[in-house]
Design a protein around this motif. Sequence first.
Motif, short mmCIF file in Angstrom:
data_model
loop_
_atom_site.label_atom_id
_atom_site.label_comp_id
_atom_site.label_asym_id
_atom_site.label_seq_id
_atom_site.Cartn_x
_atom_site.Cartn_y
_atom_site.Cartn_z
N GLU A 147 -20.02 71.40 91.73
CA GLU A 147 -19.07 70.84 90.76
C GLU A 147 -18.13 71.91 90.21
O GLU A 147 -16.93 71.72 90.16
CB GLU A 147 -19.80 70.12 89.63
CG GLU A 147 -20.38 68.80 90.09
CD GLU A 147 -20.67 67.84 88.95
OE1 GLU A 147 -20.31 68.13 87.79
OE2 GLU A 147 -21.24 66.78 89.23
N ARG A 148 -18.69 73.04 89.79
CA ARG A 148 -17.87 74.09 89.17
C ARG A 148 -17.03 74.86 90.18
O ARG A 148 -15.86 75.11 89.96
CB ARG A 148 -18.75 75.08 88.41
CG ARG A 148 -19.58 74.47 87.33
CD ARG A 148 -18.77 74.25 86.09
NE ARG A 148 -19.72 73.90 85.02
CZ ARG A 148 -19.43 73.10 84.04
NH1 ARG A 148 -18.26 72.57 83.95
NH2 ARG A 148 -20.34 72.81 83.13
N ASP A 149 -17.65 75.27 91.29
CA ASP A 149 -16.95 76.13 92.24
C ASP A 149 -16.09 75.35 93.23
O ASP A 149 -15.05 75.86 93.67
CB ASP A 149 -17.95 76.98 93.02
CG ASP A 149 -18.65 78.00 92.15
OD1 ASP A 149 -18.19 78.25 91.02
OD2 ASP A 149 -19.68 78.55 92.60
N PHE A 150 -16.53 74.15 93.62
CA PHE A 150 -15.84 73.44 94.68
C PHE A 150 -15.21 72.12 94.25
O PHE A 150 -14.56 71.45 95.05
CB PHE A 150 -16.78 73.20 95.86
CG PHE A 150 -17.27 74.48 96.48
CD1 PHE A 150 -16.41 75.32 97.15
CD2 PHE A 150 -18.59 74.86 96.35
CE1 PHE A 150 -16.86 76.51 97.71
CE2 PHE A 150 -19.05 76.04 96.91
CZ PHE A 150 -18.18 76.87 97.59
N GLY A 151 -15.40 71.71 93.00
CA GLY A 151 -14.79 70.48 92.52
C GLY A 151 -15.34 69.22 93.17
O GLY A 151 -14.65 68.21 93.25
N GLU B 177 -26.07 69.21 78.53
CA GLU B 177 -25.67 70.26 77.58
C GLU B 177 -24.68 71.24 78.22
O GLU B 177 -23.85 71.81 77.54
CB GLU B 177 -26.89 71.02 77.08
CG GLU B 177 -27.73 70.25 76.08
CD GLU B 177 -29.02 70.96 75.73
OE1 GLU B 177 -29.21 72.14 76.11
OE2 GLU B 177 -29.87 70.32 75.07
N THR B 178 -24.79 71.42 79.53
CA THR B 178 -23.89 72.35 80.21
C THR B 178 -22.61 71.67 80.68
O THR B 178 -21.77 72.29 81.31
CB THR B 178 -24.59 73.02 81.41
OG1 THR B 178 -24.98 72.00 82.35
CG2 THR B 178 -25.78 73.84 80.98
N GLY B 179 -22.48 70.39 80.37
CA GLY B 179 -21.24 69.68 80.69
C GLY B 179 -21.22 68.99 82.03
O GLY B 179 -20.20 68.50 82.47
N LEU B 180 -22.36 68.98 82.74
CA LEU B 180 -22.43 68.32 84.03
C LEU B 180 -23.15 66.98 83.90
O LEU B 180 -24.12 66.86 83.17
CB LEU B 180 -23.17 69.18 85.03
CG LEU B 180 -22.46 70.45 85.46
CD1 LEU B 180 -23.34 71.24 86.41
CD2 LEU B 180 -21.14 70.15 86.12
#
Length: 86
Positions: free
Chosen positions: A50-54, A79-82
């Motif tokens: 999710e963060r690195d590759f969208g 909590e980490t937004g995922l």
Amino acid sequence: MEAQAEVFISSEYEAIRGQFDGLRNELQGKIALIEGHDAVKSLSIAHMVERDFGMHAVIYNFHPWSTEARETSIDYLLETGLDPKS
């Protein structure tokens, strides 16, 4: 040592930047199916895709099986937004 580590990480990233950017462009918006046999690995992979590759992370067969332990893992993700689908 922290400064040395930062320099090393930066140089390693620069060495792969072209490949990384190309891969991100190919994968962005696609679905990543993550087999959830190991909760920590599943969460780590969900973060990366999710963060690195969208990508959109979908975790299936998520362990641990106990509801209480599962809630802890899910709370951590939120909590980490995922918010991967599972």
